[in-house]
Design a protein around this motif. Structure first.
Motif, PDB file in Angstrom:
ATOM      1  N   HIS A  52      -5.632 -18.315  39.042  1.00 28.43           N
ATOM      2  CA  HIS A  52      -6.075 -17.016  38.537  1.00 28.43           C
ATOM      3  C   HIS A  52      -7.611 -16.955  38.492  1.00 28.43           C
ATOM      4  CE1 HIS A  52      -5.770 -13.320  36.296  1.00 28.43           C
ATOM      5  NE2 HIS A  52      -6.567 -13.824  35.377  1.00 28.43           N
ATOM      6  N   PHE A  53      -8.212 -18.044  38.016  1.00 32.05           N
ATOM      7  CA  PHE A  53      -9.674 -18.102  37.949  1.00 32.05           C
ATOM      8  C   PHE A  53     -10.283 -17.978  39.353  1.00 32.05           C
ATOM      9  CE2 PHE A  53     -10.069 -20.736  33.761  1.00 32.05           C
ATOM     10  CZ  PHE A  53      -9.785 -19.589  33.040  1.00 32.05           C
ATOM     11  N   GLN A  54      -9.657 -18.638  40.325  1.00 33.94           N
ATOM     12  CA  GLN A  54     -10.202 -18.652  41.686  1.00 33.94           C
ATOM     13  C   GLN A  54     -10.267 -17.251  42.287  1.00 33.94           C
ATOM     14  OE1 GLN A  54     -11.574 -21.451  43.319  1.00 33.94           O
ATOM     15  NE2 GLN A  54     -11.376 -22.083  41.184  1.00 33.94           N
ATOM     16  N   LYS A  55      -9.393 -16.367  41.755  1.00 33.02           N
ATOM     17  CA  LYS A  55      -9.378 -15.001  42.297  1.00 33.02           C
ATOM     18  C   LYS A  55     -10.600 -14.200  41.835  1.00 33.02           C
ATOM     19  CE  LYS A  55      -4.373 -14.718  42.636  1.00 33.02           C
ATOM     20  NZ  LYS A  55      -3.212 -14.404  41.798  1.00 33.02           N
ATOM     21  N   ALA A  56     -11.201 -14.650  40.739  1.00 32.45           N
ATOM     22  CA  ALA A  56     -12.373 -13.934  40.220  1.00 32.45           C
ATOM     23  C   ALA A  56     -13.598 -14.343  41.031  1.00 32.45           C
ATOM     24  CB  ALA A  56     -12.569 -14.264  38.747  1.00 32.45           C
ATOM     25  N   GLN A  57     -14.105 -13.424  41.793  1.00 33.27           N
ATOM     26  CA  GLN A  57     -15.252 -13.752  42.664  1.00 33.27           C
ATOM     27  C   GLN A  57     -16.468 -14.144  41.832  1.00 33.27           C
ATOM     28  OE1 GLN A  57     -16.007 -10.587  45.395  1.00 33.27           O
ATOM     29  NE2 GLN A  57     -14.759 -11.549  46.973  1.00 33.27           N
ATOM     30  N   ASP A  58     -17.242 -15.042  42.344  1.00 26.19           N
ATOM     31  CA  ASP A  58     -18.497 -15.524  41.741  1.00 26.19           C
ATOM     32  C   ASP A  58     -18.295 -16.350  40.456  1.00 26.19           C
ATOM     33  OD1 ASP A  58     -19.857 -14.293  43.774  1.00 26.19           O
ATOM     34  OD2 ASP A  58     -20.013 -12.404  42.653  1.00 26.19           O
ATOM     35  N   ILE A  59     -17.459 -15.824  39.561  1.00 24.27           N
ATOM     36  CA  ILE A  59     -17.365 -16.559  38.277  1.00 24.27           C
ATOM     37  C   ILE A  59     -16.135 -17.464  38.202  1.00 24.27           C
ATOM     38  CG2 ILE A  59     -18.728 -14.891  36.940  1.00 24.27           C
ATOM     39  CD1 ILE A  59     -15.992 -13.937  35.776  1.00 24.27           C
ATOM     40  N   GLY A  60     -15.318 -17.500  39.260  1.00 26.83           N
ATOM     41  CA  GLY A  60     -14.095 -18.324  39.244  1.00 26.83           C
ATOM     42  C   GLY A  60     -14.385 -19.778  38.935  1.00 26.83           C
ATOM     43  N   LEU A  63     -15.745 -20.309  35.369  1.00 25.45           N
ATOM     44  CA  LEU A  63     -14.686 -20.304  34.345  1.00 25.45           C
ATOM     45  C   LEU A  63     -13.900 -21.611  34.366  1.00 25.45           C
ATOM     46  CD1 LEU A  63     -13.255 -16.677  34.613  1.00 25.45           C
ATOM     47  CD2 LEU A  63     -14.220 -17.728  32.572  1.00 25.45           C
TER      48      LEU A  63
END
Lengths: 559, 241
Positions: A52-60, A63
């Protein structure tokens, strides 16, 4: 060094000599299966969160690494707390120390052997349950073999550092504090743990991490995520090492692993140097009579039912006096108090107004889930205090067995002794959180009644299974809950809570929606409602009767 | 007062007590001796209701220990071999607890407890936690507790372990006093001199079997050793084959 190996042998021989009969094999299999399930679930959840974190661009990545840093600092804190208690017990309180100190072995060698045992005892479980998380990291970042080898090295170093710091603290405390107050150390530790836990939790303000709106800008949010923890913390070196290994930077990883290991070796040497002059002197001090905070000559309780001498009165007074005079119980009370405050506090900061769902519906839904959560809190408290109630008699259980009180009345007396405090605790939890959620009166009534039914059921399971699987040889009866019986209790208790919540969920939803839409329930829905609530009452009543009967039978047939 | 018939205890394949039968009348001090691991403590535990027999019965004052354990236990005062107590209670609180368990009349309790504590030289330490007591003091406290409810039968496992010479003398006189008062004292011991001195009859248990019972002269006859002391008889009867 031969003598250290000899000192460690009895422990391994005892494990090797453990005879595995059919019953023990089944117990081992059940325990291993439960452990494996937890392990797999832990791994699956970690994978899911990291994906799930990896899906967040830049901040994956930010996090994911922030989470890793939090996990390592938590593991390190847990290890320190756990090893302080274990090393205090292993080094100064164990019954076999009398024999060990009579052996022709230097005190520092004896210290080292006991410290190794203490480190392994307190580290294995923490390592075991941290591994699935770290393995998930390895998979997400497609790490090579270097990461996995480094992971083992880093975790081992972290455990040794935590255990060495604890041993130093314990050696110093026993030396500084008057020996008669050795047990009181537990109280101080418990209280300190409570304060540290609470302050650390509040200062970290974890709710802000999932709510970027609270930060003035995206940049500030990212800066917050990037902020490193203190460079002087051993957990920070381990974090840096794992992070570098995940990002294929072996030089950085090896440097940090080297730092962690050199510090671990340094602390071990310091401990050994300190043990020479300090350990035996500290042990000698601990042999004097222990100090008691609360000691009354004519306690109020002795005046209770003064005219009526009965086993109930005797057991009640004995239980209360022994509980409050045992400082190890106090530290546990402080910890549970801290967890409850955090639990209630969480409800007060829930951002309900920001939720996309209708607030009244959400408040009542949360209140409903809260019943289950309060049930789990009760299970934890029962596991800690009521489950070991029979084991806590220890070798003095002969007094009960030889007295003219049947096992049946003995166990029911235990049940009623614990019922009132558990009931008050459960109702406070439910009423306080419901008031914070501002739920409807009927939801409040439902919660209060449900928890009133669940409390005796959970308690009876605790007392019954505690009696069915007692261990009168434990130095610390609280350990009884980690046994097969303890695991069985927690699983069965969760099953009963789950059954009650599932049975109530459907009818409550219908009732609630009917209230919102201003509709009346159909006759079929009314029958469903009645049947569900009758079943809930039946489940709770039968749980009390069957659990207690099981405990009585097993304890009677034990001899 | 104590009636044991075919009492047997098996632990798995090990036969700890093998069909032991005994009748002990009121007012008798019965000594129970035997080598280590002979089955003395196991027999005592079955008599006191701490262990279920594999076979056989125990009657205390005519009450069946298996059928009516609560009533039977009410008539017994037990002093075990190891003084495990509730360490976080004071001596007086422990006696009060035992008084409650045996439902001792509350009007008599305080005076009785003080008398017992005085008799066992514990009164000045009665308000201290038991964890601060020495082994001998704990042993004396257990004896106080065993007598607080005026039992008809006193079962004692190794009464003199941990007692100082004054304590031993006092206990010896106390047992005689209790027997004189019509109580039955069943005493297991390794102190053969003591058994010879104060016991009316002696039973010798060896490898779970009661191999000899009787007065000293009856034991002499059974061992064919006239004029011998108990120690010689004991060695003769329990000699490894």
């Amino acid at each position: 060094m031969m003598d250290i190996a000899i000192l460690l042998k009895p422990r391994w021989w005892a494990i090797a000599n453990r005879r595995l009969n059919k019953r023990h094999t089944v117990q081992m299999l059940v325990l291993s299966s439960v452990g494996l399930v937890f392990w797999i679930v832990g791994y699956a959840i970690s994978l899911r969160v990291l994906t799930h974190f990896q899906k967040a661009q830049d901040i994956g990545d930010l996090l994911a690494f922030k989470l890793l840093s939090i996990i390592l600092i938590t593991v390190f804190s847990l290890m320190i707390f756990s090893t302080i208690l274990t090393s205090l017990s292993k080094l100064y309180l164990s019954r076999d120390l009398l024999l060990a100190h009579a052996l022709p072995v230097p005190a520092d060698h004896l210290f080292f052997a006991r410290w190794i045992e203490s480190t392994i005892d307190s580290a294995w479980m923490v390592i075991l349950f941290t591994l699935p998380i770290l393995l998930a990291y390895g998979r997400i970042y497609s790490a090579g073999p270097f990461y996995y080898v480094n992971m083992i090295l880093v975790l081992s170093a972290l455990c040794i550092i935590a255990s060495a710091i604890s041993a130093l603290v314990v050696q110093a405390s026993v030396w500084l504090a008057p020996a008669s107050r050795l047990q009181s150390l537990f109280v101080i530790l418990g209280f300190a743990a409570f304060i540290v836990l609470y302050i650390a939790f509040r200062l970290s303000r974890p709710e802000r991490l999932v709510d970027p709106e609270t930060f003035s800008s995206v940049l500030y949010y990212m800066e917050h995520l990037r902020a490193p923890s203190s460079r002087f913390l051993p957990s920070a070196w381990c974090y840096q090492s794992l992070r570098d290994a995940l990002l294929s930077r072996p030089t950085g990883a090896m440097l940090n692993t080297g730092m962690a290991w050199s510090f671990a070796i340094f602390l071990t040497c310091i401990n050994l140097l300190a043990a020479g002059p300090l350990y035996f002197k500290g042990y000698s001090r601990s042999q004097t009579a222990s100090f008691t905070i609360f000691q009354t000559r004519d306690p109020l309780m002795n005046r209770l039912f003064a005219k009526h001498h009965s086993p109930f009165r005797g057991l009640f007074i004995k239980e209360v006096l022994c509980f409050f005079r045992d400082q190890t119980q106090w530290s546990q009370l402080f910890l549970i108090g801290a967890l409850i405050i955090i639990y209630v506090y969480n409800y007060s900061v829930l951002p309900l107004e920001k939720a996309p769902i209708q607030t009244a519906y959400l408040q009542n839904l949360l209140s409903f889930l809260n019943m289950a959560l309060a049930g789990f809190v009760l299970t934890a408290v029962t596991a800690r205090f009521a489950f070991p109630a029979v084991s806590s008699e220890g070798p003095a259980f002969w007094i009960i067995r030889s007295s003219p009180a049947s096992i049946k009345s003995y166990l029911w007396i235990k049940f009623f002794i614990y019922l009132l405090p558990m009931f008050i605790l459960a109702e406070i939890l439910i009423v306080a959180t419901n008031l914070m959620l501002n739920v409807t009166p009927w939801m409040m009534a439902l919660s209060v009644i449900t928890i009133a039914l669940l409390t005796p059921a959970i308690l009876a399971m605790g007392i019954g299974l505690g009696a069915a699987y007692p261990d009168f040889n434990l130095e610390n009866p609280a350990q009884a809950v980690t046994s097969f019986g303890g695991m069985t209790f927690m699983m069965l208790s969760s099953a009963v809570i789950g059954a009650v919540v599932i049975l109530e969920a459907g009818p409550v939803y219908r009732l609630f929606m009917a209230g919102i839409r201003k509709l009346t329930l159909s006759p079929l829905q009314k029958i469903w409602l009645t049947c569900s609530f009758t079943l809930v009452v039946l489940i709770c009543v039968m749980t009390v009767i069957l659990s207690m009967r099981y405990g009585i039978q097993k304890l009677e047939n034990r001899y | 007062m104590i009636s044991i018939n075919n009492l047997t205890k098996k632990f798995g394949k090990t036969l700890a007590v093998d069909h032991v039968s005994l009748q002990i009348p009121p007012g008798e001090i019965f000594g129970f001796i035997g080598p280590n691991g002979a089955g003395k403590t196991t027999t005592i535990r079955m008599m006191a209701g701490l262990l279920y027999p594999s076979e056989g019965t125990v009657h205390i004052c005519g009450i069946d220990m298996i059928q009516n354990p609560v009533q039977a236990k009410q008539r017994i005062g037990l002093v075990p071999d190891r003084p495990y107590l509730y360490e976080k209670l004071t001596g007086m609180e422990f006696l009060r607890f035992m008084g409650d368990m045996y439902q001792v009349n509350s009007a008599d309790f305080t005076q009785k407890a003080r008398d017992m504590l005085t008799q066992f030289s514990l009164l000045d330490r009665a308000n201290e936690l038991i964890e601060a007591y020495s082994h001998g003091m704990k042993q004396r406290l257990i004896m106080c507790a065993a007598l607080i409810h005026d039992p008809d039968v006193i079962i004692v496992d190794e009464p003199m372990v941990g007692l100082d010479p004054r304590g031993i003398k006092m206990v010896r006189e106390l047992f005689r006093l209790l027997a004189g008062d019509g109580r039955t004292v069943f005493m297991s011991t390794h102190t053969l001199k003591l058994a010879q001195e104060i016991c009316d009859r002696i039973g010798i248990i060896h490898q779970g079997k009661l191999i000899a019972t009787g007065t000293l002269s009856e034991l002499e006859d059974q061992a064919s050793m006239s004029g011998s002391d108990l120690e010689s008889i004991f060695f003769q009867l329990t000699e490894p084959v």
